[in-house]
Scaffold this motif. Structure first.
Motif, mmCIF file in Angstrom:
data_model
loop_
_atom_site.group_PDB
_atom_site.id
_atom_site.type_symbol
_atom_site.label_atom_id
_atom_site.label_comp_id
_atom_site.label_asym_id
_atom_site.label_seq_id
_atom_site.Cartn_x
_atom_site.Cartn_y
_atom_site.Cartn_z
ATOM 1 N N UNK A 282 0.846 -1.201 0.000
ATOM 2 C CA UNK A 282 0.000 0.000 0.000
ATOM 3 C C UNK A 282 0.874 1.242 0.000
ATOM 4 N N UNK A 283 0.312 2.337 -0.485
ATOM 5 C CA UNK A 283 0.998 3.615 -0.375
ATOM 6 C C UNK A 283 -0.029 4.731 -0.375
ATOM 7 N N UNK A 314 -9.619 -3.926 -0.324
ATOM 8 C CA UNK A 314 -9.816 -4.212 1.098
ATOM 9 C C UNK A 314 -8.464 -4.385 1.791
ATOM 10 N N UNK A 315 -7.607 -5.168 1.142
ATOM 11 C CA UNK A 315 -6.287 -5.468 1.667
ATOM 12 C C UNK A 315 -5.479 -4.162 1.809
ATOM 13 N N UNK A 316 -5.563 -3.313 0.792
ATOM 14 C CA UNK A 316 -4.807 -2.060 0.803
ATOM 15 C C UNK A 316 -5.297 -1.147 1.930
ATOM 16 N N UNK A 317 -6.619 -1.044 2.058
ATOM 17 C CA UNK A 317 -7.141 -0.137 3.087
ATOM 18 C C UNK A 317 -6.858 -0.662 4.496
ATOM 19 N N UNK A 322 -3.790 0.373 9.322
ATOM 20 C CA UNK A 322 -2.874 -0.085 10.360
ATOM 21 C C UNK A 322 -1.707 0.901 10.507
ATOM 22 N N UNK A 323 -1.230 1.404 9.389
ATOM 23 C CA UNK A 323 -0.116 2.372 9.443
ATOM 24 C C UNK A 323 -0.594 3.738 9.933
#
Ligand SMILES: Cc1cc2nc3c(=O)[nH]c(=O)nc-3n(C[C@H](O)[C@H](O)[C@H](O)COP(=O)(O)OP(=O)(O)OC[C@H]3O[C@@H](n4cnc5c(N)ncnc54)[C@H](O)[C@@H]3O)c2cc1C
Length: 416
Positions: A282-283, A314-317, A322-323
């Motif tokens: 993700x970025x 979903x995975x990216x968000x 989390x970050x």
């Protein structure tokens, strides 16, 4: 300056831009040109511009099946950087970054290039070893870069969760200060206007449906607006390069994949640099309008539908939340996909072919936006001189015969 005049200025600038777009009339194609560029994205328009500006060719057409910059140029997350690992890639992307630094002046068009830095976060010892190796390699090549500790990251991006109890703890990062973001459609329109001023014909709604050859020489293209003749044809049609190569009987070592991104509702400025993570896929950055611009890795399947699948978003968000726990309640406004063509070594192909006069510029995968001016610059040289420039000599098609691949998976990955 009062708020009122700032808004008035912005409105004037917008309406000038919109009016100019509406007034654009694609000329009817001429019967023949000295060179034709297939694809009216940033790379194709840049190629035409530099052909005219640097090589004095004026009888040039850019043919685009849709509208200017409607492909990946308009769909990307605009990250610009040059901190690749290997010398060949670093030199090519660094040339592009140097062109970005003077591009608004050169094109007389505001590309909104903002050198706010790009941070690549590491979450394991191996990540950190790779980051240190890459930063050292960059510095040996004269490219700016530093390795940051978690404390330095926290000082720069206070909203990032750098707790050591995270599933993917933040152990450090690389940071390229000269990297940043730009405005994607401005690059297409900036190059289009500048090329137009130099006499280039830019023809929209003109799809290439065939490539004409006489023996080993290319002689023209068949399009939805008729046959157009030329003995120099540069194909710069990201995502669809293999389709056009097929028309000329060439098989390219590329796969076309969906790549998606999304933007949130606008917020006050809170994220002042670009943060990327290969490991968590993700970025995010924050645009000048205030929305979060979020992207991921490619969807694993091949296809040409310009949309992505749900598990990736979903995975990216999940990773972003989390970050950046502060973003958990932010609403997402829009999601979209582009089609990128990926080469086996995650590096571009900028090359002559065995058909005389036929050139390809493709395979930029997830990361070609940053290269736009440099890509156009070396492609123009390759077409005008019928030989590669030193900067793209390593990116010819023959590397797939010799095995001299330039593996940039570590630096390309999700990290565009
Ligand atoms: C979601 C997403 C995020 C990305 N994020 C980044 C990023 O942050 N940083 C980065 O560096 N890169 C990024 N990229 C990659 C980048 O967008 C591309 O590498 C780059 O824009 C390619 O530019 P282009 O001009 O070659 O392609 P395009 O803009 O796609 O232009 C190609 C043009 O060719 C036209 N065409 C295709 N077939 C034909 C035909 N038969 N006849 C005529 N015309 C044809 C298309 O309509 C299109 O307009 C991202 C891509 C996506 C999809």
């Amino acid at each position: 300056m009062s708020n009122f005049s700032i808004f008035a200025l912005a409105r004037n600038a917008m309406s000038y831009h919109e009016n100019w777009q509406k007034q654009w009339r694609s000329p009817a194609p001429k019967a023949s040109y000295d060179a034709i560029i297939v694809g009216g994205g940033g790379h194709g328009l840049a190629t035409a511009y530099y052909l005219a500006k640097e090589h004095g060719m004026r009888n040039i057409a850019v043919v685009e099946r849709g509208w200017l910059g409607g492909g990946n140029t308009a769909r990307n997350t605009t990250i610009v950087r040059s901190n690749y690992l290997w010398d060949d890639a670093t030199h090519l992307y660094e040339k592009a970054l140097q062109l970005w630094e003077g591009l608004s002046q050169d094109l007389n068009y505001n590309t909104m290039f903002s050198q706010r830095g790009v941070m690549n976060v590491g979450h394991s010892l191996q990540d950190m070893r790779d980051i240190e190796r890459r930063v050292n390699a960059n510095r040996l090549n004269g490219v700016d870069g530093v390795v940051l500790t978690p404390a330095q990251i926290k000082a720069m991006v206070p909203i990032m969760n750098t707790s050591s109890s995270l599933r993917y703890p933040v152990m450090g990062a690389s940071f390229q200060p000269r990297a940043g973001v730009a405005r994607h459609d401005a690059i297409a329109w900036g190059f289009a206007r500048a090329a137009d001023r130099l006499g280039v014909d830019i023809i929209q709604n003109c799809e290439v449906i065939g490539v004409q050859r006489e023996g080993d020489q290319v002689v023209g293209i068949e399009t939805t607006r008729g046959v157009i003749k030329s003995k120099k044809i540069g194909v710069v049609a990201a995502g669809h390069s293999s389709v056009i190569a097929n028309m000329a009987g060439i098989r390219l070592p590329l796969e076309s994949h969906p790549l998606q991104a999304l933007v949130s509702e606008p917020m006050k400025p809170i994220l002042h640099t670009v943060v990327m993570s290969n490991a968590i896929h993700a970025y995010a950055s924050q645009s000048d309008k205030g929305d979060l611009v979020i992207g991921a890795g490619i969807d694993a399947y091949v296809g040409y539908g310009q949309r992505g699948s749900f598990p990736i978003i979903e995975h990216t968000l999940q990773a972003i939340c989390e970050l950046f726990p502060i973003f958990r309640r932010v609403r997402m406004n829009r999601q979209w996909g582009g089609i990128v063509d990926v080469a086996p070594d995650a590096c571009p192909i900028i090359s002559k072919t065995h058909i005389k006069g036929l050139y390809f510029n493709c395979g930029w995968g997830t990361g070609g936006f940053k290269a736009t001016p440099g890509s156009g610059w070396v492609m123009a040289h390759t077409i005008a001189q019928d030989r590669p420039h030193a900067l793209n000599a390593a990116f010819e098609l023959n590397r797939f015969n010799t095995g001299h691949l330039i593996d940039e998976h570590g630096a390309a990955g999700v990290a565009h």
